[in-house]
Design a protein around this motif. Structure first.
Motif, PDB file in Angstrom:
ATOM      1  N   TRP A 150       1.030  -1.186   0.034  1.00 43.42           N
ATOM      2  CA  TRP A 150       0.082  -0.205  -0.084  1.00 43.42           C
ATOM      3  C   TRP A 150       0.672   1.407  -0.113  1.00 43.42           C
ATOM      4  CZ3 TRP A 150      -2.370   2.510   4.685  1.00 43.42           C
ATOM      5  CH2 TRP A 150      -3.247   3.451   4.395  1.00 43.42           C
ATOM      6  N   GLN A 151       0.838   2.095  -1.054  1.00 44.76           N
ATOM      7  CA  GLN A 151       1.383   3.291  -1.069  1.00 44.76           C
ATOM      8  C   GLN A 151       0.728   4.287  -0.020  1.00 44.76           C
ATOM      9  OE1 GLN A 151       4.215   3.749  -3.306  1.00 44.76           O
ATOM     10  NE2 GLN A 151       4.527   5.334  -1.877  1.00 44.76           N
ATOM     11  N   VAL A 152       1.171   4.701   0.857  1.00 42.12           N
ATOM     12  CA  VAL A 152       0.830   5.663   1.889  1.00 42.12           C
ATOM     13  C   VAL A 152       1.260   6.822   1.582  1.00 42.12           C
ATOM     14  CG1 VAL A 152       0.474   6.167   4.292  1.00 42.12           C
ATOM     15  CG2 VAL A 152       0.683   3.759   3.687  1.00 42.12           C
ATOM     16  N   HIS A 153       0.582   8.151   1.165  1.00 45.82           N
ATOM     17  CA  HIS A 153       0.941   9.395   0.688  1.00 45.82           C
ATOM     18  C   HIS A 153       1.267  10.148   1.932  1.00 45.82           C
ATOM     19  CE1 HIS A 153      -1.432   8.851  -3.165  1.00 45.82           C
ATOM     20  NE2 HIS A 153      -0.568   8.095  -3.080  1.00 45.82           N
ATOM     21  N   GLU A 154       2.011  11.129   1.680  1.00 52.89           N
ATOM     22  CA  GLU A 154       2.628  11.929   2.726  1.00 52.89           C
ATOM     23  C   GLU A 154       1.689  12.515   3.703  1.00 52.89           C
ATOM     24  OE1 GLU A 154       2.778  12.660  -0.472  1.00 52.89           O
ATOM     25  OE2 GLU A 154       4.914  12.790  -1.170  1.00 52.89           O
ATOM     26  N   GLY A 155       0.537  12.598   3.480  1.00 59.30           N
ATOM     27  CA  GLY A 155      -0.635  13.272   4.148  1.00 59.30           C
ATOM     28  C   GLY A 155      -1.182  12.224   4.997  1.00 59.30           C
ATOM     29  N   ASN A 156      -1.124  10.940   4.773  1.00 55.81           N
ATOM     30  CA  ASN A 156      -1.820   9.731   5.505  1.00 55.81           C
ATOM     31  C   ASN A 156      -0.582   9.041   6.335  1.00 55.81           C
ATOM     32  OD1 ASN A 156      -4.441   9.814   5.330  1.00 55.81           O
ATOM     33  ND2 ASN A 156      -4.069   8.414   3.506  1.00 55.81           N
ATOM     34  N   ALA A 157       0.844   9.099   6.082  1.00 56.08           N
ATOM     35  CA  ALA A 157       1.868   8.595   6.818  1.00 56.08           C
ATOM     36  C   ALA A 157       1.894   8.773   8.337  1.00 56.08           C
ATOM     37  CB  ALA A 157       3.169   8.796   6.352  1.00 56.08           C
ATOM     38  N   GLY A 158       1.708   9.883   8.642  1.00 57.06           N
ATOM     39  CA  GLY A 158       1.507  10.428  10.025  1.00 57.06           C
ATOM     40  C   GLY A 158       0.402   9.771  10.897  1.00 57.06           C
ATOM     41  N   ARG A 159      -0.744   9.147  10.162  1.00 50.02           N
ATOM     42  CA  ARG A 159      -1.629   8.704  10.977  1.00 50.02           C
ATOM     43  C   ARG A 159      -1.444   7.343  11.579  1.00 50.02           C
ATOM     44  NH1 ARG A 159      -7.343   9.256   8.175  1.00 50.02           N
ATOM     45  NH2 ARG A 159      -7.752   8.788  10.479  1.00 50.02           N
ATOM     46  N   PHE A 160      -0.239   6.681  10.834  1.00 47.35           N
ATOM     47  CA  PHE A 160       0.063   5.262  11.457  1.00 47.35           C
ATOM     48  C   PHE A 160       1.282   5.214  12.185  1.00 47.35           C
ATOM     49  CE2 PHE A 160      -3.118   4.951   8.191  1.00 47.35           C
ATOM     50  CZ  PHE A 160      -4.058   3.899   8.489  1.00 47.35           C
ATOM     51  N   VAL A 213      10.210 -10.842  -6.759  1.00 44.18           N
ATOM     52  CA  VAL A 213       9.084 -10.241  -6.015  1.00 44.18           C
ATOM     53  C   VAL A 213       8.286  -9.477  -6.905  1.00 44.18           C
ATOM     54  CG1 VAL A 213       8.988  -8.467  -4.074  1.00 44.18           C
ATOM     55  CG2 VAL A 213      11.050  -9.736  -4.239  1.00 44.18           C
ATOM     56  N   ASN A 214       7.034 -10.270  -6.933  1.00 42.32           N
ATOM     57  CA  ASN A 214       5.757  -9.656  -7.788  1.00 42.32           C
ATOM     58  C   ASN A 214       4.913  -9.095  -6.929  1.00 42.32           C
ATOM     59  OD1 ASN A 214       6.514 -11.445 -10.444  1.00 42.32           O
ATOM     60  ND2 ASN A 214       6.696 -12.792  -8.802  1.00 42.32           N
ATOM     61  N   PHE A 215       4.510  -7.830  -7.041  1.00 42.94           N
ATOM     62  CA  PHE A 215       3.438  -7.291  -6.167  1.00 42.94           C
ATOM     63  C   PHE A 215       2.429  -6.448  -6.805  1.00 42.94           C
ATOM     64  CE2 PHE A 215       7.002  -4.455  -6.747  1.00 42.94           C
ATOM     65  CZ  PHE A 215       6.508  -3.335  -6.783  1.00 42.94           C
ATOM     66  N   PHE A 216       1.547  -6.543  -6.217  1.00 40.43           N
ATOM     67  CA  PHE A 216       0.371  -5.361  -6.422  1.00 40.43           C
ATOM     68  C   PHE A 216       0.382  -4.133  -5.513  1.00 40.43           C
ATOM     69  CE2 PHE A 216      -1.238  -9.570  -7.621  1.00 40.43           C
ATOM     70  CZ  PHE A 216      -1.957  -9.287  -8.923  1.00 40.43           C
ATOM     71  N   LEU A 217       0.183  -3.173  -5.899  1.00 42.61           N
ATOM     72  CA  LEU A 217       0.371  -1.840  -5.185  1.00 42.61           C
ATOM     73  C   LEU A 217      -0.895  -1.388  -5.057  1.00 42.61           C
ATOM     74  CD1 LEU A 217       2.175   0.015  -3.852  1.00 42.61           C
ATOM     75  CD2 LEU A 217       2.496   1.313  -5.994  1.00 42.61           C
ATOM     76  N   GLU A 218      -1.620  -1.130  -4.057  1.00 41.90           N
ATOM     77  CA  GLU A 218      -2.928  -0.521  -3.687  1.00 41.90           C
ATOM     78  C   GLU A 218      -2.366   1.410  -3.374  1.00 41.90           C
ATOM     79  OE1 GLU A 218      -6.429   0.962  -3.520  1.00 41.90           O
ATOM     80  OE2 GLU A 218      -6.321  -1.259  -3.629  1.00 41.90           O
ATOM     81  N   GLU A 219      -2.937   2.037  -4.400  1.00 45.08           N
ATOM     82  CA  GLU A 219      -2.903   3.399  -4.089  1.00 45.08           C
ATOM     83  C   GLU A 219      -3.807   4.273  -3.441  1.00 45.08           C
ATOM     84  OE1 GLU A 219      -0.036   5.177  -7.047  1.00 45.08           O
ATOM     85  OE2 GLU A 219      -0.796   3.458  -8.620  1.00 45.08           O
ATOM     86  N   ALA A 220      -4.898   3.729  -3.162  1.00 43.41           N
ATOM     87  CA  ALA A 220      -6.205   4.422  -2.817  1.00 43.41           C
ATOM     88  C   ALA A 220      -5.784   4.829  -1.232  1.00 43.41           C
ATOM     89  CB  ALA A 220      -7.545   3.412  -2.674  1.00 43.41           C
ATOM     90  N   GLN A 221      -6.302   6.067  -1.035  1.00 42.97           N
ATOM     91  CA  GLN A 221      -6.001   6.526   0.354  1.00 42.97           C
ATOM     92  C   GLN A 221      -7.339   6.441   1.078  1.00 42.97           C
ATOM     93  OE1 GLN A 221      -2.533   7.658   1.162  1.00 42.97           O
ATOM     94  NE2 GLN A 221      -2.643   6.337  -1.023  1.00 42.97           N
TER      95      GLN A 221
END
Length: 613
Positions: free
Chosen positions: A56-66, A220-228
């Protein structure tokens, strides 16, 4: 969600060490064994697929919540079994691993770290009990699915073990983490020369294959979830992890709590409290879900559903601030439930603890409440309400969040001086959860079988003489081993047509009682009349016990069991009807009651919040 271009293991490990890849707090701990790690490396060497990863790609604005954690690198069974928090990561975005933590951690340990486990038969405080071992590969071994089911021989060894094996000529151990620096074919050739196996074809094939696995093949095969949208991501996490450890939504929300708490580690605090609650009395089975739900109720949140939006920064800050009070209320409430005889075996709905904890906290009651005569009537009222609500089917099922907010509002308004039974039951009836019992429900209760969780609250209500603070058991009056043995029944003179009736009634309520553990152990498989003569020293004591437990007319042997059963069931019914104030069809409807089939409002319509803590 999109499928990304596969990358090599070396590239994935570099991203882990740069903290581009991190673990969210929702992930469980690393749990793989050494054997599982070595088999993963064998699968890679053999070209077997090891599954795709979900990130899961965690954008800058959400990274601080976790809160995020580093990958385990040097595992130590005693001293370093938990992943360390990363601490603040700044304003940059990060990639959180939603599925694949165990595999990536195994690769990190094998190629970059160590695995330290306890040796058998040594004390834990012995400094020699935990030898540090790193992953090695035997360059001379190339089996064909040997007895261990592997083709390549990977093992975790100490330096001394590796040296001894190599010197003996039985193997030639190569330290796997050295492959990180062997980035080219030339590096591989030099490594073979340094190990003195440059002319060995097997060694060349094995080390070349390891180089390909680490540096060349995009494994390393992976799916990336970008929804926030956090709810979406958390539900994805539940789905993909459903085959592993059991997860609840509260596990996921702990990541939010851990990110917001400053003085405490939320995950550790909540896990410790759950363990403490479940160790009280004869043991319970409370969960993190219940603890977090109680926190929302005591904080006065209007909407107490498990939604990420309900665990925002403000709520989490207040939860930490009042954590000591919440812990105390829960411990007090569980202790009171234990005093009433409840346990994980007899408590049909753990959620009854929540309004109880709210009431105890709101009145600021101390430990003296549990034993003081001044509060005796209040304790009796609570106990009776608990028994009624747990005997009644469907009370603590659907519509739970709405019920809890309604009970909280009632206790806020009415519970200042004592447990407001009438007001509580009016609110429950308003929500279609009336505690009024119909005559047919009484018959259903009296036909419950041994093992039903609804059995204990009914027996405790019927026969309050048993001190439930002591260890007690649900026991058969006539021993089950006799009533369910046709051979014994025939030998005692029971007629053939009575056998199926006796077998059916053997485990039902009218043949059950509550006994202290010591009494039950002394009774064992004795017939009740014989046990009473041995247990009580006088006729007066026996008669008193028989009256108290509706057992007047107890027969000497099993041939009178059916008649005794029917008579006792009738007496129990009369007693239960009186205690539950069962109304006949000619009785007027109690004030404030709602029809039993009334529909509750959906839980997505939150009630107005109270100020709470």
């Amino acid at each position: 969600m999109s499928f990304q271009t596969p990358i090599t293991i070396a590239s994935a490990l570099e991203r882990i060490h740069r903290r581009d890849y991190v673990l969210p707090a929702i992930q469980r701990e690393f749990v793989w064994s050494r054997d599982k790690i070595t088999r993963l490396f064998d699968s890679l060497m053999r070209g077997y697929p090891i599954g795709s990863f979900l990130m899961w790609q965690v954008h800058e604005g959400n990274a601080g919540r976790f809160a995020f954690y580093d990958f385990m690198r040097d595992y130590h069974e005693r001293d370093n079994a938990h992943c360390a928090p990363t601490g603040p990561l700044g304003s940059r975005s990060v990639t959180a691993i939603l599925d694949g933590q165990q595999r990536l951690t195994a690769l990190n340990i094998g190629l970059c770290g160590s695995f330290t486990g306890k040796l058998p038969r040594l004390w834990a405080n012995n400094p020699l009990a935990y030898p540090k071992k790193v992953l090695h590969l035997d360059l001379l071994h190339r089996g064909h699915d040997d007895d261990l089911g592997v083709e390549y021989d990977f093992r975790f060894l100490t330096p001394e073990e590796a040296a001894a094996g190599t010197e003996s000529g039985e193997a030639h151990w190569y330290r796997v983490q050295d492959m990180r620096e062997a980035r080219s074919v030339g590096d591989v050739i030099r490594a073979l020369q340094q190990h003195g196996v440059a002319d060995n074809m097997t060694a060349g094939e094995v080390l070349t294959r390891l180089h390909e696995v680490v540096h060349v093949t995009p494994t390393v095969n992976f799916f990336l979830e970008e929804a926030q949208e956090l709810d979406k991501v958390l539900n994805i996490f539940i789905r993909v992890n459903s085959g592993g450890a059991v997860l609840s939504y509260s596990d996921l929300l702990l990541s939010v709590a851990t990110a917001q708490w400053g003085e405490r580690d939320a995950r550790e605090s909540i896990h410790r409290l759950v363990d403490e609650l479940n160790a009280i009395g004869q043991g319970f089975a409370f969960s993190k879900d219940l603890v977090l739900k109680t926190g929302l109720v005591l904080l006065g949140k209007g909407d107490i559903r498990f939604k990420v939006d309900n665990f925002d920064r403000e709520t989490m800050t207040r939860l930490e601030k009042h954590w000591t009070d919440i812990e105390g209320a829960l411990r007090f409430g569980v202790s009171l439930l234990a005093d009433f005889g409840f346990s994980g075996v007899t408590l049909t709905a753990n959620s009854v603890l929540i309004p109880l904890a709210y009431y105890l906290h709101r009145r600021n009651l101390g430990e003296g409440y549990r034993t003081s005569d001044a509060y005796r009537d209040d304790r009796v009222a609570i106990r009776r309400w608990l028994q009624r609500s747990l005997m009644k089917s469907g009370v603590w099922g659907s519509g739970l969040d709405r019920l809890l907010t309604g009970l909280r509002a009632t206790l806020e308004k009415e519970g200042g001086q004592g447990w407001p039974t009438e007001a509580i039951e009016r609110e429950m009836a308003r929500q279609g959860k009336s505690l009024r019992f119909e005559p047919t429900e009484i018959d259903d209760l009296l036909d419950l079988k041994y093992g039903s969780k609804r059995l204990f609250p009914m027996l405790a209500m019927l026969y309050p003489g048993v001190d439930t603070r002591d260890h007690f058991q649900e026991d058969h009056i006539f021993p089950r081993s006799v009533l369910r043995s046709r051979l014994k029944l025939r030998a005692a003179g029971v007629t053939e047509d009575a056998l199926p009736l006796i077998e059916d009634r053997a485990d039902r309520v009218a043949n059950l009682q509550l006994l202290r553990g010591g009494e039950n152990n002394s009774k064992q498989a004795a017939l009740p009349a014989a046990w009473l003569k041995k247990h009580f020293r006088s006729d007066a004591e026996r008669e008193s016990w028989l009256r108290e437990y509706d057992a007047i007319g107890l027969p000497e042997d099993v041939t009178g069991f059916l008649e005794f059963y029917d008579v006792r069931r009738d007496r129990m019914r009369e007693r239960l009807v009186a205690l539950l104030e069962v109304h006949t069809r000619t009785d007027p409807e109690p004030a404030g009651a709602a029809p039993e089939a009334a529909q509750t409002a959906p839980d997505d319509e939150p009630d107005p919040g109270n100020e709470g803590l």
